[in-house]
Design a protein around this motif. Structure first.
Motif, PDB file in Angstrom:
ATOM      1  N   GLU A  13       0.821  -1.213   0.000  1.00 18.86           N
ATOM      2  CA  GLU A  13       0.000   0.000   0.000  1.00 18.86           C
ATOM      3  C   GLU A  13       0.852   1.259   0.000  1.00 18.86           C
ATOM      4  OE1 GLU A  13      -3.256   0.037  -0.437  1.00 18.86           O
ATOM      5  OE2 GLU A  13      -3.250  -2.138  -0.488  1.00 18.86           O
ATOM      6  N   LYS A  14       0.240   2.378  -0.340  1.00 22.16           N
ATOM      7  CA  LYS A  14       0.912   3.670  -0.407  1.00 22.16           C
ATOM      8  C   LYS A  14       0.538   4.531   0.805  1.00 22.16           C
ATOM      9  CE  LYS A  14       2.594   2.750  -4.441  1.00 22.16           C
ATOM     10  NZ  LYS A  14       3.765   1.968  -4.474  1.00 22.16           N
ATOM     11  N   TYR A  15       1.099   4.180   1.931  1.00 28.74           N
ATOM     12  CA  TYR A  15       0.864   4.901   3.168  1.00 28.74           C
ATOM     13  C   TYR A  15       2.208   5.203   3.829  1.00 28.74           C
ATOM     14  CZ  TYR A  15      -4.128   3.814   3.283  1.00 28.74           C
ATOM     15  OH  TYR A  15      -5.467   3.733   3.008  1.00 28.74           O
ATOM     16  N   THR A  16       2.257   6.320   4.513  1.00 33.27           N
ATOM     17  CA  THR A  16       3.354   6.601   5.426  1.00 33.27           C
ATOM     18  C   THR A  16       2.880   6.143   6.794  1.00 33.27           C
ATOM     19  OG1 THR A  16       4.146   8.468   4.155  1.00 33.27           O
ATOM     20  CG2 THR A  16       4.722   8.424   6.484  1.00 33.27           C
ATOM     21  N   CYS A  17       3.706   5.409   7.524  1.00 34.17           N
ATOM     22  CA  CYS A  17       3.273   4.814   8.787  1.00 34.17           C
ATOM     23  C   CYS A  17       4.264   5.123   9.903  1.00 34.17           C
ATOM     24  CB  CYS A  17       3.132   3.308   8.623  1.00 34.17           C
ATOM     25  SG  CYS A  17       2.563   2.471  10.113  1.00 34.17           S
ATOM     26  N   VAL A  18       3.712   5.447  11.083  1.00 29.77           N
ATOM     27  CA  VAL A  18       4.506   5.614  12.297  1.00 29.77           C
ATOM     28  C   VAL A  18       3.918   4.676  13.337  1.00 29.77           C
ATOM     29  CG1 VAL A  18       5.182   7.215  14.122  1.00 29.77           C
ATOM     30  CG2 VAL A  18       5.003   8.024  11.763  1.00 29.77           C
ATOM     31  N   HIS A  19       4.771   3.844  13.931  1.00 31.63           N
ATOM     32  CA  HIS A  19       4.345   2.940  14.997  1.00 31.63           C
ATOM     33  C   HIS A  19       4.724   3.557  16.334  1.00 31.63           C
ATOM     34  CE1 HIS A  19       3.520  -0.190  12.070  1.00 31.63           C
ATOM     35  NE2 HIS A  19       4.733  -0.056  11.587  1.00 31.63           N
ATOM     36  N   LEU A  20       3.756   3.668  17.229  1.00 26.80           N
ATOM     37  CA  LEU A  20       3.981   4.244  18.549  1.00 26.80           C
ATOM     38  C   LEU A  20       3.900   3.151  19.604  1.00 26.80           C
ATOM     39  CD1 LEU A  20       1.571   7.292  18.120  1.00 26.80           C
ATOM     40  CD2 LEU A  20       4.036   7.233  17.704  1.00 26.80           C
ATOM     41  N   LEU A  21       4.659   3.324  20.672  1.00 27.29           N
ATOM     42  CA  LEU A  21       4.623   2.383  21.786  1.00 27.29           C
ATOM     43  C   LEU A  21       4.132   3.087  23.045  1.00 27.29           C
ATOM     44  CD1 LEU A  21       7.800   0.118  21.672  1.00 27.29           C
ATOM     45  CD2 LEU A  21       5.413  -0.568  21.477  1.00 27.29           C
ATOM     46  N   ASP A  22       3.584   2.314  23.943  1.00 23.59           N
ATOM     47  CA  ASP A  22       3.148   2.807  25.240  1.00 23.59           C
ATOM     48  C   ASP A  22       3.782   1.937  26.303  1.00 23.59           C
ATOM     49  OD1 ASP A  22       1.206   0.478  25.834  1.00 23.59           O
ATOM     50  OD2 ASP A  22       0.556   1.211  23.881  1.00 23.59           O
ATOM     51  N   THR A  23       3.556   2.244  27.552  1.00 24.61           N
ATOM     52  CA  THR A  23       4.189   1.484  28.633  1.00 24.61           C
ATOM     53  C   THR A  23       3.647   0.067  28.766  1.00 24.61           C
ATOM     54  OG1 THR A  23       2.639   2.411  30.242  1.00 24.61           O
ATOM     55  CG2 THR A  23       4.751   3.564  29.948  1.00 24.61           C
ATOM     56  N   LEU A  24       2.498  -0.221  28.176  1.00 30.98           N
ATOM     57  CA  LEU A  24       1.943  -1.576  28.196  1.00 30.98           C
ATOM     58  C   LEU A  24       2.375  -2.397  26.986  1.00 30.98           C
ATOM     59  CD1 LEU A  24      -1.720  -0.711  29.300  1.00 30.98           C
ATOM     60  CD2 LEU A  24       0.183  -1.497  30.735  1.00 30.98           C
ATOM     61  N   ILE A  25       3.124  -1.807  26.093  1.00 31.39           N
ATOM     62  CA  ILE A  25       3.598  -2.431  24.847  1.00 31.39           C
ATOM     63  C   ILE A  25       2.413  -2.921  24.009  1.00 31.39           C
ATOM     64  CG2 ILE A  25       5.318  -3.979  23.833  1.00 31.39           C
ATOM     65  CD1 ILE A  25       6.683  -2.359  25.865  1.00 31.39           C
ATOM     66  N   ILE A  26       1.380  -2.122  23.931  1.00 29.80           N
ATOM     67  CA  ILE A  26       0.216  -2.470  23.120  1.00 29.80           C
ATOM     68  C   ILE A  26       0.357  -1.877  21.730  1.00 29.80           C
ATOM     69  CG2 ILE A  26      -2.276  -2.111  22.873  1.00 29.80           C
ATOM     70  CD1 ILE A  26      -2.445  -2.463  25.921  1.00 29.80           C
ATOM     71  N   GLY A  27       0.698  -0.631  21.638  1.00 37.90           N
ATOM     72  CA  GLY A  27       1.011  -0.003  20.374  1.00 37.90           C
ATOM     73  C   GLY A  27      -0.155   0.627  19.640  1.00 37.90           C
ATOM     74  N   LEU A  28       0.190   1.652  18.880  1.00 35.40           N
ATOM     75  CA  LEU A  28      -0.753   2.352  18.021  1.00 35.40           C
ATOM     76  C   LEU A  28       0.005   2.714  16.756  1.00 35.40           C
ATOM     77  CD1 LEU A  28      -3.729   3.737  18.411  1.00 35.40           C
ATOM     78  CD2 LEU A  28      -2.396   5.835  18.447  1.00 35.40           C
ATOM     79  N   SER A  29      -0.598   2.487  15.614  1.00 37.23           N
ATOM     80  CA  SER A  29       0.023   2.853  14.345  1.00 37.23           C
ATOM     81  C   SER A  29      -0.825   3.929  13.688  1.00 37.23           C
ATOM     82  CB  SER A  29       0.146   1.644  13.420  1.00 37.23           C
ATOM     83  OG  SER A  29       1.026   0.690  13.990  1.00 37.23           O
ATOM     84  N   VAL A  30      -0.145   4.949  13.172  1.00 35.59           N
ATOM     85  CA  VAL A  30      -0.815   6.062  12.515  1.00 35.59           C
ATOM     86  C   VAL A  30      -0.291   6.137  11.092  1.00 35.59           C
ATOM     87  CG1 VAL A  30      -1.271   8.545  12.550  1.00 35.59           C
ATOM     88  CG2 VAL A  30      -0.995   7.287  14.715  1.00 35.59           C
ATOM     89  N   MET A  31      -1.209   6.090  10.125  1.00 37.01           N
ATOM     90  CA  MET A  31      -0.834   6.076   8.721  1.00 37.01           C
ATOM     91  C   MET A  31      -1.541   7.191   7.971  1.00 37.01           C
ATOM     92  SD  MET A  31      -1.340   2.033   8.781  1.00 37.01           S
ATOM     93  CE  MET A  31      -2.261   2.226  10.287  1.00 37.01           C
ATOM     94  N   VAL A  32      -0.889   7.725   6.963  1.00 39.08           N
ATOM     95  CA  VAL A  32      -1.473   8.740   6.099  1.00 39.08           C
ATOM     96  C   VAL A  32      -1.560   8.168   4.697  1.00 39.08           C
ATOM     97  CG1 VAL A  32      -1.211  11.062   5.131  1.00 39.08           C
ATOM     98  CG2 VAL A  32      -0.491  10.608   7.491  1.00 39.08           C
ATOM     99  N   LYS A  33      -2.742   8.256   4.119  1.00 39.35           N
ATOM    100  CA  LYS A  33      -2.953   7.760   2.747  1.00 39.35           C
ATOM    101  C   LYS A  33      -2.355   8.748   1.772  1.00 39.35           C
ATOM    102  CE  LYS A  33      -6.527   6.131  -0.373  1.00 39.35           C
ATOM    103  NZ  LYS A  33      -7.961   5.890  -0.544  1.00 39.35           N
ATOM    104  N   LEU A  34      -1.441   8.275   0.929  1.00 36.45           N
ATOM    105  CA  LEU A  34      -0.715   9.155   0.016  1.00 36.45           C
ATOM    106  C   LEU A  34      -1.371   9.301  -1.361  1.00 36.45           C
ATOM    107  CD1 LEU A  34       2.888   7.989   0.865  1.00 36.45           C
ATOM    108  CD2 LEU A  34       1.647   9.953   1.770  1.00 36.45           C
ATOM    109  N   ILE A  35      -2.051   8.246  -1.821  1.00 37.67           N
ATOM    110  CA  ILE A  35      -2.696   8.322  -3.140  1.00 37.67           C
ATOM    111  C   ILE A  35      -4.072   7.690  -3.078  1.00 37.67           C
ATOM    112  CG2 ILE A  35      -0.500   8.245  -4.404  1.00 37.67           C
ATOM    113  CD1 ILE A  35      -1.197   5.323  -5.123  1.00 37.67           C
ATOM    114  N   ASP A  36      -4.915   7.994  -4.043  1.00 36.74           N
ATOM    115  CA  ASP A  36      -6.205   7.357  -4.155  1.00 36.74           C
ATOM    116  C   ASP A  36      -6.050   6.036  -4.906  1.00 36.74           C
ATOM    117  OD1 ASP A  36      -7.711   9.334  -2.880  1.00 36.74           O
ATOM    118  OD2 ASP A  36      -7.794  10.527  -4.710  1.00 36.74           O
TER     119      ASP A  36
END
Length: 191
Positions: free
Chosen positions: A165-188
């Motif tokens: 896919e054409k996304y920019t992705c950042v993976h975030l961590l928390d103290t519980l090691i559960i995680g959150l990923s934030v992606m931005v769609k670059l193209i249609d």
């Protein structure tokens, strides 16, 4: 009557849940892009954050969960029932997210995924829901630090999906090691 705004969400972040360390970000991301259409797949404490964001941007929150309303989003914060039941910007549907997608026909500004956490189900969700994101739309996925396990296949499915896919992705961590990923769609998808 309680006002669902950033201060409310800041107070909500003090309640220990599996997502409370990200709750202010879940409010802030839609606000920063002036999101008009927010779709939440799997409800809970995140419902409050996204609804507060919709209040700020004059947007709408569409929440899909297999659990009943308002019990499901209240499981982590039971004192907020009147805020949810009186919210005109919240459109809650008790349905499987995969069934809901079959009739979804609006462009999405912010898409949030936090459902079954199984590899197969997550893989199916990734095949259908992100295509509704508008260009530069934000896709947020919870529980992405879990790389293995019967009920935590989110990261594996996400990694496989991101490879094509054409996304920019950042993976975030928390103290519980559960995680959150934030992606931005670059193209249609039509390009």
């Amino acid at each position: 009557m309680n006002i669902l705004d950033r201060n409310y969400i800041n107070n909500l972040a003090q309640y220990q849940t599996d997502i409370n360390q990200y709750i202010l970000s879940l409010y802030n991301i839609p606000v920063q892009i002036n999101a008009q259409t927010i779709v939440e797949l799997g409800s809970g404490q995140s419902t409050f954050a996204f609804l507060a964001a919709a209040n700020k941007t004059n947007g709408q929150l569409y929440s899909f969960d297999i659990g009943p309303f308002p019990a499901t989003p209240l499981r982590g914060f039971p004192t907020g029932e009147s805020i949810l039941t009186e919210a005109s910007r919240l459109h809650y549907t008790q349905i499987s997210d995969l069934e809901a997608e079959k009739t979804w026909n609006k462009p999405i500004d912010v898409l949030f995924l936090d459902t079954s956490h199984t590899y197969q189900h997550t893989k199916q969700e990734l095949l259908v829901w992100p295509r509704h994101l508008r260009r530069n739309g934000i896709f947020i996925m919870h529980d992405t630090a879990h790389e293995a396990g019967d009920i935590m296949g989110c990261r594996q499915a996400l990694n496989e999906w991101l490879d094509s896919e054409k996304y920019t992705c950042v993976h975030l961590l928390d103290t519980l090691i559960i995680g959150l990923s934030v992606m931005v769609k670059l193209i249609d998808y039509m390009e």
